[in-house]
Design an enzyme around this catalytic site. Structure first.
Site, PDB file in Angstrom:
ATOM      1  N   HIS A 550      15.294 -11.606  38.742  1.00  0.00           N
ATOM      2  CA  HIS A 550      14.745 -10.688  39.749  1.00  0.00           C
ATOM      3  C   HIS A 550      14.665  -9.264  39.175  1.00  0.00           C
ATOM      4  O   HIS A 550      13.622  -8.611  39.234  1.00  0.00           O
ATOM      5  CB  HIS A 550      15.638 -10.715  40.997  1.00  0.00           C
ATOM      6  N   GLU A 551      15.769  -8.809  38.595  1.00  0.00           N
ATOM      7  CA  GLU A 551      15.794  -7.440  38.052  1.00  0.00           C
ATOM      8  C   GLU A 551      14.790  -7.296  36.909  1.00  0.00           C
ATOM      9  O   GLU A 551      14.132  -6.275  36.778  1.00  0.00           O
ATOM     10  CB  GLU A 551      17.201  -7.079  37.558  1.00  0.00           C
ATOM     11  N   HIS A 557       7.300  -4.999  35.640  1.00  0.00           N
ATOM     12  CA  HIS A 557       6.304  -4.174  36.334  1.00  0.00           C
ATOM     13  C   HIS A 557       6.241  -2.784  35.683  1.00  0.00           C
ATOM     14  O   HIS A 557       5.167  -2.250  35.427  1.00  0.00           O
ATOM     15  CB  HIS A 557       6.696  -4.065  37.814  1.00  0.00           C
TER      16      HIS A 557
HETATM   17 ZN   LIG Z   1      14.253  -6.143  44.167  1.00  0.00          ZN
END
Ligand SMILES: [Zn+2]
Length: 764
Positions: A550-551, A557
């Site tokens: 997730h991180e 991004h």
């Molecule tokens: Zn998040």
């Protein structure tokens, strides 16, 4: 990230705390972006020539074996002076933070004066770029200082970073209401010729900045501005009171210790005296009682204690919501939710409600089925047909999950296949397969990092070379913030020729193959993993693997966005779109195909047993629809509490909450409870709590349409990169979604598009 909610409290949240912080930070700091300075430019790009196979092997060793890491780092550190934190030459000691802040303010002041003077066409054409640089200068100090404040082990450095942060924060508040900046932007936006010459990204940033100026009250006449300031101050005071002074109506309960059968005897023992056990509301003991006590009466009382706020707390909440409504009206809006949503992907409260209600109806049968299973389990357990109540949910869902787990195939613990090194290696391989970028270990200079177990990774692109730096601080230590976090310490942005001339010694830039020069993004990943023992590498539990993915999704991004301006770089997109990349990465973590390409047993090097992994994934999914549904109810609550209802005389947050529960929950609310008083995200998110659900629904669709069949497909990776990631916040998220999914009907967004996304969310 998705946490094991049943183990936390009866109604905790899905939303990663970092995302909340980031959302707030963005709103505060839009104005303040970056520019470049001579003395303080951290991290020079590095040439990487060793083979990718070598890097891949080294990754695993450096994270799994502390001795190898120590030698690797030692070989890079001859006896020389500190390079400064993040290779920022000003930050070789605590005192450097003050100079860093001062020099940045001086630099910012020059830009402020230039913007304020802008009159001619040429000058107005630079206004947006210069505002963006200004923002960059300030964010570089604030982001870095905030990070150091949270993570540095030296208290003196933490205090110095805090000082720098506060100086910049004050300066930022002054800029937010500086008339000269606002009027220059206004002049530029009112000049048709100038606007027609702005790029689409500059137009987007101009609009974002103007919206923020208006929200800061700078455009108001004097008296109105004074009222704006007093309302804002009241809101901030009430908000911190609401978040920091959590008060349950009943502070504690005392039980006969024998009535607590089912709970962990060690927990009971630690809280007992003379055969009586005292449990404190909202504390771990009370939560355990809700989850584990066999006596239904105990569970009921503990549930009520954990779900009923003190009346004062409810009054603070309602006053906060009322003041927010007044502030929105004062600025010409209809209510707080409408004003907040105007510049978000959702655009309006109506669209958010349509999304949430369509999601709730799509989920309804699945939620119902999960409750039926729980009811049946209770019936079987007690041998008779009885009501299923709110205080039964945690207890029976934990019991049933345990029963399912005990029936599963189990020869070894799954954790043994997930050493930290293999997971990082797996992430690098995945990024390489999907996007053509990989993670390469890099030795650090003396003083470059804040703790000696921090690993530096450089991100190397097949086409563009060195494109980002990631510092990994992944092990727990005393005093360190335990929440997993992704920090962007410096954003990517294009450096234009004018700037290059102004600062010819800027060493910290990445040059792309096309010859354009971008600021090198710097990212820090923070986790709280247990360090290695002497006999084995650090092994991650599966939920920690998912957290790391997730991180890294946020980091990707920041790394892959190629925007010209800092204000829309990477994760600086609309708040209700910013979780898409990180949630999508959780799907990759849970894909057996992805896991099988790297997970290996740390002792035997045996591959991951597929059946074991699949069973674990299915266990994770137990009662996920019921959990998801409670998040829908909370998102609806967040909308209603920020609607015009807050301005009505008989505004009552408890009855609004209970009505929603009656309408959308399978189990009715418990009379007398008022859990909304503990729902602190109402302050932090303020009408944006639905964001995580929206991004989950979109991520689910992107996963199914692009990756479910072939999760390692480069073609799909490129499509996702080119239609979503590379734009950061520089393109309307609806265009990103419609292009990546090839659904043109979504390109304009709006109520129907939101309803459609709600339907996709059924299987999430
Ligand atoms: Zn998040």
């Amino acid at each position: 990230m998705f946490r094991p909610r049943r183990l936390l409290s009866s109604q905790s949240d899905y939303i990663c705390s970092r995302c909340l912080e980031r959302g707030l930070k963005f709103r505060q700091k839009r104005w303040l972006s970056h520019a470049q300075g001579r003395a303080a430019q951290p991290v020079a790009p590095v040439l990487h020539s060793i083979s990718s196979k070598h890097d891949d092997n080294l990754l695993r060793k450096l994270f799994d074996n502390p001795a190898i890491f120590k030698n690797y780092e030692a070989s890079s550190k001859p006896l020389e002076n500190s390079s400064g934190l993040f290779q920022n030459k000003l930050l070789t000691s605590a005192g450097g933070f003050r100079i860093f802040a001062q020099q940045s303010i001086e630099k910012a002041q020059i830009i402020v004066e230039r913007i304020s003077r802008a009159e001619s066409r040429e000058e107005l054409l630079r206004v947006v770029k210069d505002l963006d640089r200004l923002s960059d200068v300030i964010c570089q100090v604030m982001d870095l200082s905030a990070f150091v404040r949270d993570s540095h082990p030296d208290r003196q450095v933490v205090a110095a970073a805090n000082g720098a942060y506060e100086v910049m924060y004050e300066y930022m508040n002054v800029l937010n209401v500086t008339q000269g900046l606002y009027h220059s932007l206004k002049r530029a936006m009112e000049n048709k010729e100038v606007m027609s010459l702005y790029s689409s990204e500059e137009k987007m940033v101009a609009n974002i900045l103007m919206t923020d100026f208006i929200k800061s009250g700078v455009s108001l006449p004097l008296l109105a501005r004074q009222k704006f300031i007093s309302l804002s101050n009241e809101i901030s005071k009430l908000g911190s009171q609401f978040v920091n002074d959590l008060a349950p109506a009943t502070s504690h309960l005392t039980f006969d210790s024998r009535s607590l059968r089912g709970m962990d005897p060690l927990v009971i023992k630690s809280l007992s005296k003379n055969g009586k056990t005292t449990l404190t509301s909202l504390d771990i003991g009370m939560t355990h009682a809700v989850q584990m006590a066999d006596h239904e009466t105990v569970r009921r009382e503990a549930y009520k204690a954990n779900n009923t706020s003190d009346k004062r707390q409810i009054r603070v909440l309602e006053e906060l919501l009322r003041k927010r409504g007044e502030l929105a009206r004062h600025l010409g809006g209809e209510n707080y939710a409408a004003s907040t949503l105007k510049d978000k992907m959702a655009k309006s409260p109506e669209a958010v409600n349509r999304f949430l209600t369509s999601l709730a109806s799509a989920k309804r049968p699945l939620v119902q089925a999960e409750y039926e299973a729980l009811k049946a389990h209770k019936r079987q357990h007690l041998g008779k047909d009885v009501n299923f109540n709110a205080w039964d949910y945690s207890y029976y869902s934990v019991k049933l999950s345990d029963q399912r787990a005990s029936n599963m195939y189990r020869t070894d613990s799954l954790d043994c296949y997930f050493s930290l090194g293999t997971v990082i290696q797996g992430l690098s391989r995945l990024m390489s397969q999907l996007f053509g970028v990989r993670l390469v270990p890099q030795q650090t200079l003396p003083g470059e990092t804040w703790n000696n177990d921090v690993r530096r990774l450089d991100v190397i692109s097949e086409d563009e070379g060195h494109i980002a730096v990631i510092y990994c601080d992944l092990f727990k230590r005393d005093g360190k913030n335990p929440n997993p976090c992704h920090y962007t310490l410096r954003c990517s942005r294009l450096i234009d020729e004018v700037e290059l001339e102004e600062a010819s010694d800027m060493i910290s830039l990445a040059r792309t193959t096309a010859g354009a020069v971008y600021q090198l993004p710097i990212i820090a990943l923070i986790c709280d993993f247990s360090p290695t023992s002497t006999s084995r590498p650090p092994l991650l539990e599966f939920h920690e693997v998912v957290t790391l993915f997730h991180e890294m999704g946020h980091a990707i991004h920041s790394i892959l966005a190629r925007t010209t301006l800092h204000n829309v770089a990477g994760t600086r997109c609309m708040t209700d779109f910013s979780e898409l990349p990180s949630i999508l990465m959780e799907y990759f973590a849970k894909s057996p195909q992805v896991a099988s390409q790297y997970a290996r047993h740390y002792e035997t090097d045996a591959p991951l047993p597929q059946q074991m992994f699949k069973e674990r994934i299915s266990l994770e999914a137990s009662f996920k629809h019921a959990d998801f549904n409670s998040q829908i109810v909370l998102s609806l609550l967040d909308q209603e509490l920020h609607s015009s209802l807050a301005l009505e005389k008989d505004f009552n947050s408890t009855s609004i909450f209970h009505n929603l529960e009656r309408q959308y929950n399978v189990i009715p609310p418990v009379e007398g409870t008022s859990w909304q008083g503990f729902f602190t995200h109402l302050f932090g998110y303020g009408a944006l709590y639905y964001s995580y659900l929206l991004d989950t629904a979109i991520a689910d669709k992107v996963w199914k349409d692009l990756f479910a069949e072939a999760p390692l497909s480069r073609e799909m990776g490129e499509r996702y990169k080119n239609e979503v990631l590379k734009w950061g916040g520089g393109r309307d998220p609806w265009i990103c979604v419609s292009e990546v999914l090839k659904k043109e009907e979504l390109s304009e967004g709006g109520v129907d598009a939101m309803k459609e996304i709600g339907k996709w969310g059924a299987s999430t």
